[in-house]
Write a protein that holds these residues in place. Structure first.
Motif, mmCIF file in Angstrom:
data_model
loop_
_atom_site.group_PDB
_atom_site.id
_atom_site.type_symbol
_atom_site.label_atom_id
_atom_site.label_comp_id
_atom_site.label_asym_id
_atom_site.label_seq_id
_atom_site.Cartn_x
_atom_site.Cartn_y
_atom_site.Cartn_z
ATOM 1 N N SER A 2 -106.488 -55.654 -9.130
ATOM 2 C CA SER A 2 -106.441 -55.253 -7.724
ATOM 3 C C SER A 2 -106.897 -53.652 -7.535
ATOM 4 N N LEU A 3 -107.126 -53.602 -6.285
ATOM 5 C CA LEU A 3 -107.323 -52.106 -5.772
ATOM 6 C C LEU A 3 -106.377 -51.653 -4.851
ATOM 7 N N PHE A 4 -106.041 -50.328 -4.914
ATOM 8 C CA PHE A 4 -104.877 -49.934 -3.919
ATOM 9 C C PHE A 4 -105.289 -48.701 -3.226
ATOM 10 N N ILE A 5 -105.029 -48.691 -1.927
ATOM 11 C CA ILE A 5 -105.485 -47.638 -0.862
ATOM 12 C C ILE A 5 -104.320 -47.413 -0.195
ATOM 13 N N LYS A 6 -104.173 -46.094 0.576
ATOM 14 C CA LYS A 6 -103.127 -45.795 1.488
ATOM 15 C C LYS A 6 -103.846 -46.450 2.876
ATOM 16 N N TYR A 7 -102.860 -47.055 3.456
ATOM 17 C CA TYR A 7 -102.869 -47.652 4.925
ATOM 18 C C TYR A 7 -103.811 -46.899 5.912
ATOM 19 N N ASP A 8 -104.809 -47.560 6.379
ATOM 20 C CA ASP A 8 -105.800 -46.917 7.247
ATOM 21 C C ASP A 8 -106.486 -48.131 7.998
ATOM 22 N N PRO A 9 -105.999 -48.439 9.386
ATOM 23 C CA PRO A 9 -106.607 -49.317 9.966
ATOM 24 C C PRO A 9 -108.130 -49.585 10.131
ATOM 25 N N VAL A 10 -108.817 -48.528 10.116
ATOM 26 C CA VAL A 10 -110.232 -48.373 10.086
ATOM 27 C C VAL A 10 -110.964 -49.185 8.879
ATOM 28 N N VAL A 11 -110.389 -48.738 7.692
ATOM 29 C CA VAL A 11 -110.859 -49.139 6.509
ATOM 30 C C VAL A 11 -110.370 -50.467 6.413
ATOM 31 N N ILE A 12 -109.000 -50.992 6.655
ATOM 32 C CA ILE A 12 -108.713 -52.340 6.533
ATOM 33 C C ILE A 12 -109.760 -53.367 7.422
ATOM 34 N N ASN A 13 -110.028 -52.717 8.572
ATOM 35 C CA ASN A 13 -110.997 -53.712 9.306
ATOM 36 C C ASN A 13 -112.402 -53.824 8.719
ATOM 37 N N ALA A 14 -112.757 -52.986 8.012
ATOM 38 C CA ALA A 14 -114.099 -52.726 7.275
ATOM 39 C C ALA A 14 -113.995 -53.763 6.058
ATOM 40 N N LEU A 15 -112.935 -53.699 5.631
ATOM 41 C CA LEU A 15 -112.731 -54.471 4.411
ATOM 42 C C LEU A 15 -112.371 -56.098 4.598
ATOM 43 N N ARG A 16 -111.968 -56.630 5.724
ATOM 44 C CA ARG A 16 -111.787 -57.706 6.101
ATOM 45 C C ARG A 16 -112.839 -58.722 6.010
ATOM 46 N N THR A 17 -114.228 -58.021 6.405
ATOM 47 C CA THR A 17 -115.581 -58.735 6.019
ATOM 48 C C THR A 17 -115.987 -59.293 4.892
ATOM 49 N N TYR A 18 -115.236 -58.840 3.741
ATOM 50 C CA TYR A 18 -115.313 -59.329 2.350
ATOM 51 C C TYR A 18 -114.546 -60.700 2.089
ATOM 52 N N GLY A 19 -113.493 -61.145 2.920
ATOM 53 C CA GLY A 19 -112.767 -62.348 2.823
ATOM 54 C C GLY A 19 -111.858 -62.251 1.618
ATOM 55 N N VAL A 20 -111.197 -61.050 1.594
ATOM 56 C CA VAL A 20 -110.322 -60.586 0.572
ATOM 57 C C VAL A 20 -108.806 -60.582 1.199
ATOM 58 N N ARG A 21 -107.746 -60.506 0.262
ATOM 59 C CA ARG A 21 -106.374 -60.467 0.817
ATOM 60 C C ARG A 21 -106.232 -58.925 0.926
ATOM 61 N N ILE A 22 -105.841 -58.551 2.159
ATOM 62 C CA ILE A 22 -105.145 -57.141 2.453
ATOM 63 C C ILE A 22 -103.876 -57.156 2.756
ATOM 64 N N GLU A 23 -103.088 -56.767 1.653
ATOM 65 C CA GLU A 23 -101.617 -56.781 1.656
ATOM 66 C C GLU A 23 -100.975 -55.489 1.790
ATOM 67 N N VAL A 24 -100.261 -55.313 3.021
ATOM 68 C CA VAL A 24 -99.543 -53.920 3.345
ATOM 69 C C VAL A 24 -98.291 -54.009 3.071
ATOM 70 N N ASN A 25 -97.702 -52.921 2.442
ATOM 71 C CA ASN A 25 -96.389 -52.696 2.438
ATOM 72 C C ASN A 25 -95.953 -51.417 2.306
ATOM 73 N N ARG A 26 -95.234 -51.276 3.391
ATOM 74 C CA ARG A 26 -94.579 -49.940 3.808
ATOM 75 C C ARG A 26 -95.668 -48.865 3.532
ATOM 76 N N GLY A 27 -96.944 -49.105 4.228
ATOM 77 C CA GLY A 27 -97.830 -48.014 3.998
ATOM 78 C C GLY A 27 -98.819 -47.872 2.888
ATOM 79 N N MET A 28 -98.800 -48.589 2.204
ATOM 80 C CA MET A 28 -99.564 -48.678 0.963
ATOM 81 C C MET A 28 -100.330 -50.060 1.137
ATOM 82 N N VAL A 29 -101.540 -50.357 0.667
ATOM 83 C CA VAL A 29 -102.242 -51.487 0.633
ATOM 84 C C VAL A 29 -102.801 -52.063 -0.863
ATOM 85 N N SER A 30 -102.564 -53.324 -0.875
ATOM 86 C CA SER A 30 -103.320 -53.937 -2.030
ATOM 87 C C SER A 30 -104.472 -54.678 -1.797
#
Length: 229
Positions: free
Chosen positions: A112-140
Motif C-alpha cells: 500500500s501507499l499512505f498519505i495524509k487526508y487531502d480532498p484534492v489529492v483524493i479526488n485526483a487519485l480516484r481516476t485510477y480506480g483504486v481503493r481510497i481508505e480514510v481513517n481518522r485523517g490518514m489515507v491508505s
C-alpha cells in the motif's frame, strides 16, 4: 478446529494512544494470552504496515496479523500469505509517480501507499480506480475492493474458526465488523461503528478488549448472549 477467532483493530482499539505513540498494555497482553491458552485464535487487523504494529513481542508465535487490510497475512509460525493482485504493482508504480509529480508526501507499506487526508489529492487519485481508505485523517491507497472485510475472509480461509468476533473503532473497521459473526465497538469508537455493533464496550481501547475476552472466557452458552447479556 479453533473455537473463536477474535480479530481486533490495532490503533485505538487494541493499542491506547499516548503522547509517545501507541502502546499495548501488559494487562491487555495477559488477557490475550489467557484467551489463546483456552484454544482460541487472535488476530490484529490493520490497514497499516508491519512497522505500525508495535508492543506485541510477548505474543510472538501465537498471533495472526492481517496487514494492509489482509494484502499481507502473517501466521503464528511466521509464514507469509501474500494476497496482492498481480496487476497492482504496475498501478502502484503509476500512482507513486503521480504523487511525486503532485508534490505529495507519502510513505509506503509492502503493498500500500499512505498519505495524509487531502480532498484534492483524493479526488485526483480516484481516476485510477483504486481503493481510497480514510481513517481518522490518514489515507491508505490500495487495490480496489481491498478492505478489512477482505482481511476477515482471508483469515477465515487460514484459521477456519467456528465463529469470528471483530472489534474496531473507526470508519475503516466497518467492513470488518460486517464480515464477522459478531461485531463489537470499543467505547471510544465513532458513532458509525457503534451503530452497526452488536455490543459497545464500557471500556475504551485495550480495556474494551479485556472486557470482551473476560466475557468470552466466562461463556457457557450462546456467544452473542454472553457478550450482550
Amino acid at each position: 478446529m479453533v473455537n473463536i477467532l477474535l480479530a481486533v483493530d490495532y490503533h485505538r482499539t487494541l493499542a491506547d494512544e499516548s503522547e509517545v505513540g501507541f502502546n499495548v498494555s501488559e494487562r491487555v497482553i495477559d488477557s490475550i494470552l489467557r484467551f489463546l491458552n483456552s484454544g482460541n485464535a487472535f488476530a490484529v487487523v490493520t490497514s497499516g504496515a508491519i512497522r505500525h504494529v508495535k508492543g506485541l513481542d510477548a505474543l510472538k508465535g501465537r498471533l495472526f496479523m492481517a496487514l494492509e487490510n489482509g494484502l499481507i497475512v502473517i501466521t503464528p509460525s511466521g509464514s507469509r500469505v501474500i494476497n496482492v493482485p498481480v496487476d497492482w504493482w504496475q498501478l502502484r508504480s503509476t500512482i507513486r509517480n503521480a504523487l511525486v509529480n503532485m508534490g505529495v508526501e507519502f510513505s509506503e507499506g509492502e503493498a500500500s501507499l499512505f498519505i495524509k487526508y487531502d480532498p484534492v489529492v483524493i479526488n485526483a487519485l480516484r481516476t485510477y480506480g483504486v481503493r481510497i481508505e480514510v481513517n481518522r485523517g490518514m489515507v491508505s491507497i490500495m487495490p480496489n475492493g481491498i478492505d478489512k472485510g477482505y482481511a476477515i475472509n482471508a483469515l477465515k480461509r487460514i484459521v477456519k474458526p467456528s465463529a469470528v468476533i471483530a472489534m474496531g473503532d473507526a470508519e475503516n473497521d466497518v467492513p470488518m465488523l460486517k464480515a464477522a459473526d459478531i461485531a463489537i465497538a470499543v467505547n471510544n469508537a465513532i458513532p458509525e461503528v457503534k451503530s452497526i455493533a452488536h455490543y459497545v464496550t464500557m471500556g475504551n481501547d485495550g480495556d474494551g478488549v479485556i472486557e470482551v475476552i473476560n466475557k468470552l472466557l466466562n461463556c457457557d452458552h450462546e456467544l452473542i448472549k454472553c457478550i450482550t447479556g
